[in-house]
Write an enzyme that holds these catalytic residues in place. Structure first.
Site, PDB file in Angstrom:
ATOM      1  N   GLU A   1     -14.629 -55.578   7.433  1.00 41.65           N
ATOM      2  CA  GLU A   1     -13.558 -55.574   6.435  1.00 41.65           C
ATOM      3  C   GLU A   1     -13.856 -56.496   5.266  1.00 41.65           C
ATOM      4  OE1 GLU A   1     -13.035 -55.747   9.719  1.00 41.65           O
ATOM      5  OE2 GLU A   1     -12.226 -53.734   9.980  1.00 41.65           O
TER       6      GLU A   1
ATOM      7  N   HIS B   1      -1.750 -53.278  15.360  1.00 42.00           N
ATOM      8  CA  HIS B   1      -1.643 -51.968  14.710  1.00 42.00           C
ATOM      9  C   HIS B   1      -0.252 -51.715  14.159  1.00 42.00           C
ATOM     10  CE1 HIS B   1      -5.218 -51.562  17.229  1.00 42.00           C
ATOM     11  NE2 HIS B   1      -5.639 -50.726  16.306  1.00 42.00           N
TER      12      HIS B   1
END
Lengths: 428, 398
Positions: free
Chosen positions: A135, A205
């Site tokens: 990321e 999530h």
């Protein structure tokens, strides 16, 4: 005893928030368990979604970016869910801007939410490609490309994974223009990332990290609520000359469906949208909770049998103004302040926790700007100040009942009423 | 020459960490005498100038002109003068905040500039001042930036580490953050079909940042024209390389990316290595390469670090007297009959004049206006309606 008094008592006895929501919970589990996909009953039949061509083409603030492509009948629309609308926006960006590239983990074969389905086949693997699981690298890489004048559309697979990239986004992307005195910028960078709860996402999530970016001047943060909004705001974000973090509420990818204009159009960044006009209370939210708020308005206006006894007639007739903030940074202070000055009450709903959430910032500004017009303290309905657990996610995030509760409290436990009541009874 | 080389070899037995290349600045041999300023002549680099990892050793024979050597000398001298001026301005409390000087590392910045093309891109970390000047900036622009003045290259809003030119993507205040950015820039070059590459520089300290490895992987995976350049000055802030890195052979740390360790104190070797890397990435399209320049900084990590708590004064002194890149080149120039001592002294004097003038001009430049604090945050015309200061009066309306 006045009505207000009785209500205060009534609330403490019957209408305690926990009592209220537990009642609702047991009902919903018994009668209609949510499907495994995390289906939101409120979204499917939401009146906020524009499901006809006519209403879609009349989306407020829509700005067309090309000529009518679809012959005699004017502009066409097509039924799309949110991920299809996001894909459509990226396809337009890739078609019209040959420097545009789309990259991220798994985007080459469609992405985990299918937002990039078929893009690699259509535009080539050099323009739509998979990255390693990196990321910070993705963000830095996108920043480098954007600094070269490229249009970089990067995907961080889940907003929860954006934290390794936090440094690149806050220290590099946000400050590139400023620290070079305007000689460099990364305005052509857009980071797309799925956000908010999905019903069973758990710790990593289901987070809503928009608030963490709110102090990063130089960035823009945008959260759409529907397919049309997603397409228009994403094209606006891609073309905005500033780096934008575009957070897509993941539960709406499939559940929100609209007739989406197939042409190239943008919606304005930094502008909130009044979805339901009203005069008694302002309800501000963004992303998924827009639909919980819509459900809450419905519950307030016409409560079910079980709720009838604790929602009095005067509350039922309250005209509540529902606003979708859409842009978190910069946020549309003007629209919110104007609204609260009219209504005198504000309830803010967001999925992130309360402490140092976006709601705190809005509340502080509103109490300053609308101080003399406020009839009640600003209330916030938010997720809990805890990590998102795997279990009980449904109870962690704001739902319609908690919104009802807050609206009800803001409306009936207002300072004004309490003072009047107290004066009448000689207790003040 | 042989005796000098022997002395230097002895001097190398210092607790300076593992390294295989020579770090002396004056072991290059003359192969053919120079005739005039623009006629190239041949030099032979010392065979220990390079160590390789999965690649061929660069050709040790170097073609160079008198003119270029003199330019290199003059530029290194000017860069050192500029850094010394920054040092003085800092100690006079005119420069505030952070300031990292590259005194001792001049052969890397000047050597890099002599080996690359105008449209190649360079991005680096803390020690960025010489690169900014060499890549199209000015000494006045750098010093004024450090002083926080309007004439600064970022209009006084960036300060040290935040200086940019069209081909120089800046210093960077976050350790290692520039490395993936450099990979992204290289991707854009490749995508646009430009015959250029990007040099992404970082220090031995930054080499252990996770994102450096992320960038390695992406660059190799996609065969990008990224030259990763580790400036190994042997200390990451106050920690010697061997105490921070399990593998101090930084040129081998790219896994499948071939690497080249270079004597970073010899500017001719530095130039040769950069040319080699450029050919590798651009002409031969062989993807990324990892260059490690073994060098040394004379000062501390930053102005607040005296630089003597983690190494001895003797070590610094020994490096200065035996391996200084400017003195090394000076010795070449005199021995090879390229320039006399007097001619070099004249260049030294010129460097001082140029820098002194820039210092005065930079000091004369005013500080940024308060309204400038509000510009360059967002693209002009797309700002939020207001941004807040502390008080009502300080709220800025666009």
């Amino acid at each position: 005893m006045t009505t207000a008094r009785r209500l205060v008592h009534g609330l403490s006895r019957k209408g305690h928030p926990l009592a209220l929501s537990s009642q609702r919970r047991s009902n919903s589990t018994k009668v209609e368990p949510p499907p495994a996909g995390g289906h939101l009953p409120g979204v499917a039949n939401s009146k906020l979604l524009r499901t006809t061509r006519d209403t879609a083409l009349r989306t407020p603030g829509i700005s067309w970016k090309d000529e009518v492509s679809s012959g005699l009948g004017g502009r066409e629309t097509q039924k799309m869910n949110t991920y299809q609308a996001v894909r459509d926006a990226m396809a337009i960006a890739l078609t019209k801007d040959e420097t545009a590239v789309v990259f991220g983990e798994d985007v080459g074969f469609g992405g985990v939410f299918r937002c990039t389905m078929g893009l690699a086949e259509e535009f080539g693997k050099e323009r739509v490609f998979n990255t390693p699981l990196t990321e910070q690298g993705i963000a830095g890489f996108g920043i480098g490309m954007a600094a070269m004048g490229h249009t970089a559309i990067a995907e961080i697979q889940f907003a929860d994974y954006i934290f390794p990239a936090f440094d690149q986004l806050v220290n590099e992307a946000a400050k590139y223009r400023y620290r070079s005195g305007g000689s460099f910028d990364v305005g052509r960078l857009t980071i797309r990332t799925p956000t908010m709860a999905v019903g069973h996402g758990g710790l990593y999530h289901s987070q809503s990290p928009e608030g963490f970016f709110m102090g990063a001047a130089g960035l823009k943060v945008v959260i759409p609520r529907s397919p049309i909004q997603a397409k228009g705001l994403l094209l606006g974000s891609i073309r905005d000359p500033n780096p934008v973090i575009f957070m897509e509420p993941k539960i709406l990818y499939r559940s929100a469906v609209e007739q989406v204009p197939i042409d190239d159009f943008e919606l304005p960044l930094g502008k909130a949208e009044i979805l339901v006009p009203g005069s008694d209370l302002t309800l501000v939210t963004w992303g998924t909770p827009v639909y919980h708020c819509e459900t809450a308005l419905h519950v307030l206006n016409s409560p079910s049998k079980e709720l009838e006894s604790i929602i009095p007639a005067s509350v039922r007739s309250a005209k509540i103004e529902l606003i979708d903030l859409r842009s978190i940074l910069p946020w549309d202070m003007e629209t919110i302040v104007e609204s609260v000055n009219r209504t005198g009450r504000l309830v803010i709903v967001h999925e992130a926790g309360m402490t140092a959430g976006v709601g705190g910032e809005i509340a502080a500004e509103v109490q300053k700007r609308c101080f003399l017009k406020l009839n009640a303290p600003v209330r916030r309905v938010t997720g809990w100040d805890i990590p998102v657990g795997l279990q009980y996610e449904k109870f962690h995030i704001p739902d319609a009942i908690r919104v009802v509760d807050a609206v009800y409290a803001a409306d009936w436990l207002s300072i004004h009423d309490r003072i009047v009541t107290s004066v009448l009874h000689g207790t003040l | 020459m042989a005796s000098i080389a022997r002395n230097i070899r002895a001097a190398r037995r210092l607790p300076l960490g593992v390294r295989g290349v020579k770090t002396s600045a004056d072991t290059t041999e003359l192969r053919q005498s120079p005739s005039n300023d623009s006629q190239p002549f041949t030099l032979k680099l010392h065979e220990d100038s390079f160590q390789t990892y999965q690649c061929e050793t660069p050709d040790l024979e170097v073609q160079i002109t008198k003119g270029e050597l003199l330019q290199m000398y003059s530029e290194m001298q000017t860069m050192r003068r500029m850094e010394m001026a920054a040092d003085a301005l800092y100690k006079a409390k005119l420069i505030r905040g952070f300031c990292h000087l590259a005194i001792g590392q001049e052969a890397v910045s000047v050597g890099l500039e002599h080996g690359i093309q105008k449209d190649d891109r360079v991005i680096t970390g803390y020690r960025c001042h010489p690169f900014a000047v060499l890549r199209g900036g000015t000494i006045k622009g750098v010093l004024a930036e450090l002083l926080g003045r309007q004439a600064g290259m970022s209009h006084g809003k960036g300060g040290s580490m935040h200086i940019f030119t069209p081909s120089f993507f800046g210093g960077n205040g976050i350790v290692g953050a520039q490395v993936p950015v450099g990979a992204g820039a290289a991707f854009a070059q490749k995508y646009k079909g430009e015959k250029n590459c990007t040099f992404a520089l970082y220090g031995d300290g930054a080499s252990n940042q996770g994102q450096v490895f992320e960038a390695f992987n992406m660059a190799k995976l996609w065969n990008l024209p990224t030259i990763f350049v580790c400036e190994n000055n042997k200390y990451g802030m106050g920690t010697p390389a061997e105490r921070s890195s399990s593998n101090t052979a930084y040129f081998t740390r790219g896994d499948k990316i071939p690497g080249l360790q270079v004597n970073g104190m010899d500017i001719i070797a530095a130039r040769r290595a950069v040319e080699y890397a450029r050919k590798w990435a651009v002409d031969d399209d062989k993807g990324p390469l990892l260059l490690e320049f073994v060098t040394y900084r004379y000062g501390g990590h930053s102005m607040s670090d005296p630089g003597t708590t983690y190494r001895t004064r003797e070590e610094v002194q020994r490096m200065r007297s035996t391996q200084d890149p400017i003195r090394g080149l000076q010795r070449y120039l005199e021995e090879w009959g390229v320039a006399t001592e007097q001619e070099l002294k004249a260049l030294d004097k010129e460097a001082k004049v140029v820098v002194d003038k820039a210092v005065e001009e930079a000091k004369a430049s005013p500080e940024p206006l308060v309204k400038d604090l509000w510009s360059d945050i967002y693209f002009k015309g797309t700002e939020p309606p207001v941004m807040r200061g502390r008080e009502r009066e300080e709220v800025h309306r666009y």
